[in-house]
Scaffold this motif. Structure first.
Motif, PDB file in Angstrom:
ATOM      1  N   LEU A 155       0.837  -1.205   0.000  1.00  0.00           N
ATOM      2  CA  LEU A 155       0.000   0.000   0.000  1.00  0.00           C
ATOM      3  C   LEU A 155       0.869   1.252   0.000  1.00  0.00           C
ATOM      4  O   LEU A 155       0.661   2.178  -0.779  1.00  0.00           O
ATOM      5  CB  LEU A 155      -0.908   0.008   1.231  1.00  0.00           C
ATOM      6  N   ARG A 156       1.859   1.255   0.885  1.00  0.00           N
ATOM      7  CA  ARG A 156       2.739   2.436   0.966  1.00  0.00           C
ATOM      8  C   ARG A 156       3.420   2.682  -0.378  1.00  0.00           C
ATOM      9  O   ARG A 156       3.571   3.814  -0.807  1.00  0.00           O
ATOM     10  CB  ARG A 156       3.787   2.246   2.069  1.00  0.00           C
ATOM     11  N   LYS A 157       3.816   1.587  -1.047  1.00  0.00           N
ATOM     12  CA  LYS A 157       4.445   1.738  -2.353  1.00  0.00           C
ATOM     13  C   LYS A 157       3.448   2.314  -3.360  1.00  0.00           C
ATOM     14  O   LYS A 157       3.782   3.171  -4.157  1.00  0.00           O
ATOM     15  CB  LYS A 157       4.970   0.398  -2.850  1.00  0.00           C
ATOM     16  N   ALA A 158       2.207   1.810  -3.302  1.00  0.00           N
ATOM     17  CA  ALA A 158       1.183   2.312  -4.214  1.00  0.00           C
ATOM     18  C   ALA A 158       0.919   3.790  -3.968  1.00  0.00           C
ATOM     19  O   ALA A 158       0.613   4.549  -4.882  1.00  0.00           O
ATOM     20  CB  ALA A 158      -0.099   1.506  -4.055  1.00  0.00           C
ATOM     21  N   LEU A 159       1.057   4.207  -2.710  1.00  0.00           N
ATOM     22  CA  LEU A 159       0.790   5.610  -2.379  1.00  0.00           C
ATOM     23  C   LEU A 159       2.011   6.493  -2.625  1.00  0.00           C
ATOM     24  O   LEU A 159       2.012   7.667  -2.269  1.00  0.00           O
ATOM     25  CB  LEU A 159       0.346   5.735  -0.921  1.00  0.00           C
ATOM     26  N   GLY A 160       3.052   5.911  -3.203  1.00  0.00           N
ATOM     27  CA  GLY A 160       4.183   6.733  -3.618  1.00  0.00           C
ATOM     28  C   GLY A 160       5.437   6.600  -2.779  1.00  0.00           C
ATOM     29  O   GLY A 160       6.370   7.373  -2.962  1.00  0.00           O
ATOM     30  N   ALA A 161       5.471   5.630  -1.861  1.00  0.00           N
ATOM     31  CA  ALA A 161       6.670   5.486  -1.030  1.00  0.00           C
ATOM     32  C   ALA A 161       7.810   4.933  -1.869  1.00  0.00           C
ATOM     33  O   ALA A 161       7.672   3.893  -2.500  1.00  0.00           O
ATOM     34  CB  ALA A 161       6.393   4.540   0.137  1.00  0.00           C
ATOM     35  N   GLN A 162       8.924   5.664  -1.876  1.00  0.00           N
ATOM     36  CA  GLN A 162      10.074   5.172  -2.615  1.00  0.00           C
ATOM     37  C   GLN A 162      10.854   4.218  -1.717  1.00  0.00           C
ATOM     38  O   GLN A 162      10.695   4.224  -0.505  1.00  0.00           O
ATOM     39  CB  GLN A 162      10.933   6.354  -3.062  1.00  0.00           C
ATOM     40  N   GLN A 163      11.715   3.408  -2.381  1.00  0.00           N
ATOM     41  CA  GLN A 163      12.430   2.358  -1.631  1.00  0.00           C
ATOM     42  C   GLN A 163      13.169   2.898  -0.416  1.00  0.00           C
ATOM     43  O   GLN A 163      13.130   2.324   0.656  1.00  0.00           O
ATOM     44  CB  GLN A 163      13.415   1.645  -2.553  1.00  0.00           C
ATOM     45  N   TYR A 188      12.570   5.375   1.443  1.00  0.00           N
ATOM     46  CA  TYR A 188      11.709   5.733   2.577  1.00  0.00           C
ATOM     47  C   TYR A 188      11.341   4.489   3.373  1.00  0.00           C
ATOM     48  O   TYR A 188      11.286   4.511   4.601  1.00  0.00           O
ATOM     49  CB  TYR A 188      10.439   6.442   2.107  1.00  0.00           C
ATOM     50  N   ALA A 207       7.425   4.973  -8.369  1.00  0.00           N
ATOM     51  CA  ALA A 207       6.750   5.209  -7.089  1.00  0.00           C
ATOM     52  C   ALA A 207       6.323   6.674  -6.991  1.00  0.00           C
ATOM     53  O   ALA A 207       5.214   6.981  -6.547  1.00  0.00           O
ATOM     54  CB  ALA A 207       7.680   4.843  -5.927  1.00  0.00           C
ATOM     55  N   GLY A 248       2.534   8.089  -6.684  1.00  0.00           N
ATOM     56  CA  GLY A 248       2.127   8.959  -5.577  1.00  0.00           C
ATOM     57  C   GLY A 248       1.469  10.231  -6.051  1.00  0.00           C
ATOM     58  O   GLY A 248       0.491  10.692  -5.471  1.00  0.00           O
ATOM     59  N   TYR A 272       4.608  10.986   1.664  1.00  0.00           N
ATOM     60  CA  TYR A 272       5.530  10.632   0.591  1.00  0.00           C
ATOM     61  C   TYR A 272       5.554  11.711  -0.480  1.00  0.00           C
ATOM     62  O   TYR A 272       6.530  11.858  -1.204  1.00  0.00           O
ATOM     63  CB  TYR A 272       5.151   9.268   0.009  1.00  0.00           C
TER      64      TYR A 272
END
Lengths: 397, 304
Positions: free
Chosen positions: A307-315, A317, B148, B152, B180
């Protein structure tokens, strides 16, 4: 800024999994607590040995005869003459022999030592009753004797009754001028440190031995750190005066209390290292435990990671968040472990002979090591989390 | 809802599925014809410059909010999986465009490739060949971290299983993409409150996600999807885990977002009733588009 946010995320996720966090903290707590306690015990032992040695009063260097009796007053005079920088403070001359002491119907065998006038000062002794010898006693070689508290009670009904009484040493009668105070430390030797007799050196040489012999000399130093320099002055002077070329053939010996201290502290240092090493293994096991729990946590939170990855979390982070979690666990484990170890050390100090000393360097080391464990054992699970494919992660149940 | 109406609904759905299939087969050609007529009509309505810009892209826009800007452009899209059993072509050359403000549903039975297409549209996966341009960005050759970042900023996800962080509050869940996306704390909070208000959960801001009903959770997810003002809201079976009485509530929020806020919405579903909320339906079958036309508005859930 984002680091603070990620830190908060890590903190809240640890808080939301209190049970798991507690279990993973436990290993580190035990590890750090045992390392701190072991090191405190080691340090405490080291310090108590050091204080016992210093209570012996011989902060200086002893020079003594080996087999033949060749140490003379002249040797001492030349040594003192060679001390250009004034390292030597006091010089205590001694010679001793084992004698039978008789007082009335009581008798015992004790060590009788002839000493120079600075004995009290150099040996750090005090009189409990009566007085020590006068300068006149030393100069004229009077038949006077001062005895240890054990000797006094062995020979007389009580220590106070000994003053002014006569003791027969060999065939000569000595008058008791005083009784020494009990020695404070002195757990080092097997014989009773309070069972001894002291007479003036000149009396010893003239009356008991019939020779100008000196058995040992104690040099005290103006600067305790100059032991090596003092030893070389004594050593070279003696080798030159006795015409000895090879050090192994020396007819004299030298001993510094600091040498003993060094030997003993290296032994206790090794013991401390050994204990800390064993405790360190439990820390290592704790670290592996952290890695285990973190891996489990990654597995359990696969969906959240997706989920975090889908919401834009880069590796980076995600790596940072999981590393923060690991370090938070180990750091707080280290802090709790420190408190426990400190408590245990205080208890040991309270209930045993050893003063278990927790020092700042140990505290800093514990914190440093526990943080490092978090980093080292957290990096693998963190990377694993960051590398998860988002589709797979989101699909997991 | 009583047993009878459940039965009614499921029977209705079955029937609707049949209808769609028949509709697919019979009307595909007819649709294309309609489509072309519509395109011609729209072309005649647009200015010359826009015509020039869009001349290579087939226009297929429906709905009242549609603007000229293309947000999704898919051309000859192919996705092949290489497994032990050899290669499997899941998408066999897909072509379509979605304009800003469209409300599109992508339908198809399981195995049709709609999930794969959703993953590619959501930049969760990359195509084997072909072009995918999202809001003008060609994601080809993007690194994992760049993808990513695109996810986002450009896509608001709404998942079948809601995917909220159960132990966080409603507000914290909505704010999550903002962390993020590096939106400052204060701004993020204000925006989250506004979005929670939009899905009418103002009074639940400080409730934990796990304390809400399914429908409420999905509304939180919708609010969260809007945090970064994405180019598209991508909803994957958004009502699949909801009881029927909560589906209309959730779906009507999508309609509201599209109608009142001009959001571009793509819903992936296998239910015709869900698709009926959209303006345009793309039907996938065996990795190819078999229908791309106006949604059938006559099918509705029985919400009694």
């Amino acid at each position: 800024m984002i680091l603070i946010e990620i830190f908060q995320e890590a903190l809240s996720s640890l808080w939301q999994n209190k049970g798991r966090t507690f279990l993973s903290v436990l290993g580190i707590v035990i590890g750090i607590a045992s390392v701190i306690t072991m090191m405190a015990i080691g340090r405490g032992t080291q310090e108590s040995i050091a204080s016992e040695i210093s209570s012996l009063g011989t902060g200086g260097i002893s020079l003594f005869n080996r087999s033949t009796q060749k140490l003379t007053q002249d040797d001492i005079d030349v040594i003192m003459a060679n001390d250009y920088s004034g390292i030597f403070d006091q010089v205590l001359l001694e010679t001793n022999s084992s004698q039978t002491l008789v007082a009335g119907s009581e008798s015992e065998t004790a060590s009788v030592t002839g000493v120079s006038a600075n004995y009290l000062e150099v040996e750090n002794k005090k009189m409990a009753l009566g007085s020590f010898f006068s300068d006149e006693d030393f100069a004229l070689g009077q038949r006077v004797i001062a005895i240890g508290p054990t000797t006094a009670t062995n020979l007389f009904a009580s220590a106070s009754e000994a003053i002014g009484q006569r003791i027969k040493v060999g065939t000569i009668y000595f008058t008791v001028t005083g009784v020494f105070a009990e020695s404070s430390g002195g757990g080092m030797s097997f014989s009773d440190p309070d069972d001894f007799a002291i007479i003036p050196l000149s009396t010893m040489q003239n009356e008991l031995l019939g020779s100008r012999e000196i058995a040992s000399v104690t040099f005290t130093l103006t600067d305790e750190t100059k032991v090596a320099q003092a030893k070389s002055i004594i050593g070279y002077t003696m080798l030159a005066r006795h015409n000895i070329e090879n050090v192994d053939d020396a007819d004299f010996g030298m001993f510094a209390a600091t040498d003993l201290l060094e030997t003993l502290s290296s032994v206790t240092g090794m013991m401390t290292a050994l204990l800390a090493g064993i405790a360190g293994i439990s820390l290592l096991v704790g670290g592996i435990g952290i890695m285990n729990v973190m891996l489990m946590s990654v597995l359990e939170r696969t969906r959240e990671i997706g989920l975090r990855k889908a919401l834009g979390a880069q590796q980076r982070y995600l790596i940072t968040q999981f590393l923060f979690e690991a370090i938070l666990v180990t750091f707080s484990g280290g802090a709790i472990g420190f408190l426990l170890g400190w408590g245990a050390s205080s208890l040991i100090t309270h209930f045993s002979q050893i003063t278990a000393a927790v020092t700042w360097d140990v505290v800093l080391m514990a914190i440093g090591i526990s943080t490092a464990i978090g980093l080292i054992f957290g990096i693998y699970p963190a990377r694993k989390a960051a590398k998860l494919a988002p589709i797979e992660a989101l699909r997991s149940e | 809802m009583d047993e009878k109406s459940v039965k009614n609904t499921s029977e209705k759905n079955k029937q609707l599925n049949n209808n769609v299939q028949v509709y697919d087969q019979v009307n595909c050609q007819k649709d294309l014809a309609t489509h072309r007529t519509l395109c011609a009509y729209q072309k005649s309505m647009t200015t010359d410059t826009m015509l020039a810009a869009d001349s290579k892209v087939a226009r297929s826009s429906f709905g009242p909010q549609v603007k000229d800007k293309v947000v999704i452009e898919v051309k000859d899209l192919v996705k092949t999986y290489y497994g032990q059993a050899g290669e499997t072509r899941v998408l066999k050359g897909i072509n379509f465009t979605v304009h800003e403000g469209e409300f599109v549903s992508i339908m198809g039975p399981s195995g049709s490739g709609k999930s794969t297409l959703m993953h590619i549209l959501g930049v969760l996966d990359t195509p084997t060949s072909g072009l995918y341009r999202l809001d003008g960005i060609d994601i080809k050759d993007y690194s994992e971290d760049e993808l990513a970042a695109v996810r986002g900023r450009k896509i608001g996800f709404v998942f079948q299983a809601f995917n909220l962080l159960a132990q966080k509050t409603v507000l914290e869940n909505v704010m999550l993409p903002g962390i993020y996306g590096k939106i400052p704390m204060r701004q993020r909070q204000d925006k989250a409150r506004e979005l929670v208000g939009l899905v009418r959960l103002d009074n639940r801001c400080d409730h934990l996600a796990c304390q809400l009903s399914g429908g409420q959770q999905q509304r939180v997810a919708i609010a969260r999807s809007l945090m970064m003002d994405p180019a598209i809201v991508l909803a994957d079976e958004p009502t699949g885990n909801l009881p029927t009485d909560q589906t209309d509530e959730v779906l009507s929020f999508f309609t509201k977002l599209n109608r009142e806020h001009g959001k571009t919405i793509v819903i992936i579903t296998h239910e015709p009733a869900v698709a009926s909320y959209s303006d345009r339906t793309i039907v996938l079958r065996d990795g190819v588009i078999t229908k791309d036309g106006p949604a059938n508005k006559d099918i509705h859930y029985d919400t009694n």
